[in-house]
Design a protein around this motif. Structure first.
Motif: not given
Length: 296
Positions: A267-279, A72-75, A132-141
């Protein structure tokens, strides 16, 4: 392409496997004639700045050594450029490498695969999700699964995957569906009660949980899996089938395809590639061909 390439290493991935994996991967790349430099960084922000500098300086490839967090960081450094990304997957989940059919927990084999791909021009453009300015490769949960992540991240003990098992049990005790507002491709807003909404560029998260089993990394679309308003008992029955991807056949599960999705829930946080994106609310877009991958 320059023969100098960059290893982007997470020394703590997979309980220390990242540091050990860098050496056989680097050896395989050097044996193929590449000059290898290593980027570590004092923290995630520093590491990303160094990776971006390597890309800006014209490195022949950026090779992430670690798990999905490192990928995720490399992306963030290579998305939207023509710099190839290589994956030496030695983390806990390794879902992006699995989706691409790359070696998992075999750094020497991964290094050889990447070297052959770079020398022979065996590169492939795949889609990425963008929020936004964040990229992800797998799943946004978002939803029950992201609540488990939230709780697990707050726990100081135990360590490793077991704390997420305990977090899962704790969240089940407090479980109730969430009221969502969802919009697909600028269509009408849908108001639903759902257990979770997963936006899949790739098919799996959490180390092989195929939450979006039909997702294709090259079709320009997300697969959006919605698990509806179900009871704890139903959730417990359906949960094991996620590893096979057969949960998508359950009547409480629906799958949509779209290039853009807007998700809102309190009250839900989004996670992408297992990393928090924000609420939430969050808007995700599927960007075709956003990154070039080596080793396929």
């Amino acid at each position: 392409m320059t023969s100098e390439i960059t290893l982007f290493v997470n020394p703590t991935a997979g309980r220390g496997r990242g540091a050990h994996a860098a050496q056989p991967a680097a050896s395989a790349l050097r044996a193929a004639g590449f000059s290898v430099r290593t980027v570590l960084g004092e923290n995630a922000g520093d590491a990303l700045a160094r990776a971006r500098a390597a890309v800006a300086d014209g490195t022949g490839a950026l090779i992430a050594v670690g798990g999905d967090g490192m990928a995720h960081l490399a992306l963030q450094a290579v998305a939207g450029t023509r710099t190839p990304l290589g994956l030496v997957a030695v983390g806990t989940g390794n879902d992006l490498a699995r989706a691409l059919g790359l070696p998992v927990r075999d750094p020497a084999a991964a290094g050889r695969r990447i070297a052959d791909a770079l020398k022979n021009g065996e590169l492939r453009d795949i889609d990425l999700g963008q929020v936004g300015d964040r990229w992800f490769g797998t799943v946004l949960a978002s939803g029950f699964d992201s609540r488990v992540n939230d709780r697990g991240n707050r726990m100081r003990w135990p360590t490793g995957r077991f704390k997420y098992d305990l977090a899962l049990i704790a969240e089940l005790a407090a479980f109730k569906p969430f009221p969502y507002r969802i919009r697909l491709d600028d269509g009408e807003v849908r108001e639903i009660e759902a257990t979770l909404v997963a936006v899949g560029n790739g098919s799996s998260y959490g180390g092989g949980m195929r939450i979006c089993p039909g997702a294709d990394l090259t079709d320009g679309l997300f697969d959006i899996t919605v698990v509806g308003d179900c009871s704890r008992a139903t959730l417990l029955r359906v949960f094991p089938s996620v590893y096979r991807g057969t949960h998508a056949d359950h009547p409480e599960v629906t799958v949509h395809r779209a290039a853009k999705v807007e998700i809102s829930a309190a009250g839900i946080t989004g996670y992408a590639d297992g990393e928090p994106l924000g609420p939430l609310p969050l808007t995700a877009r599927c960007v075709p061909g956003a990154v070039r991958v080596a080793g396929l």
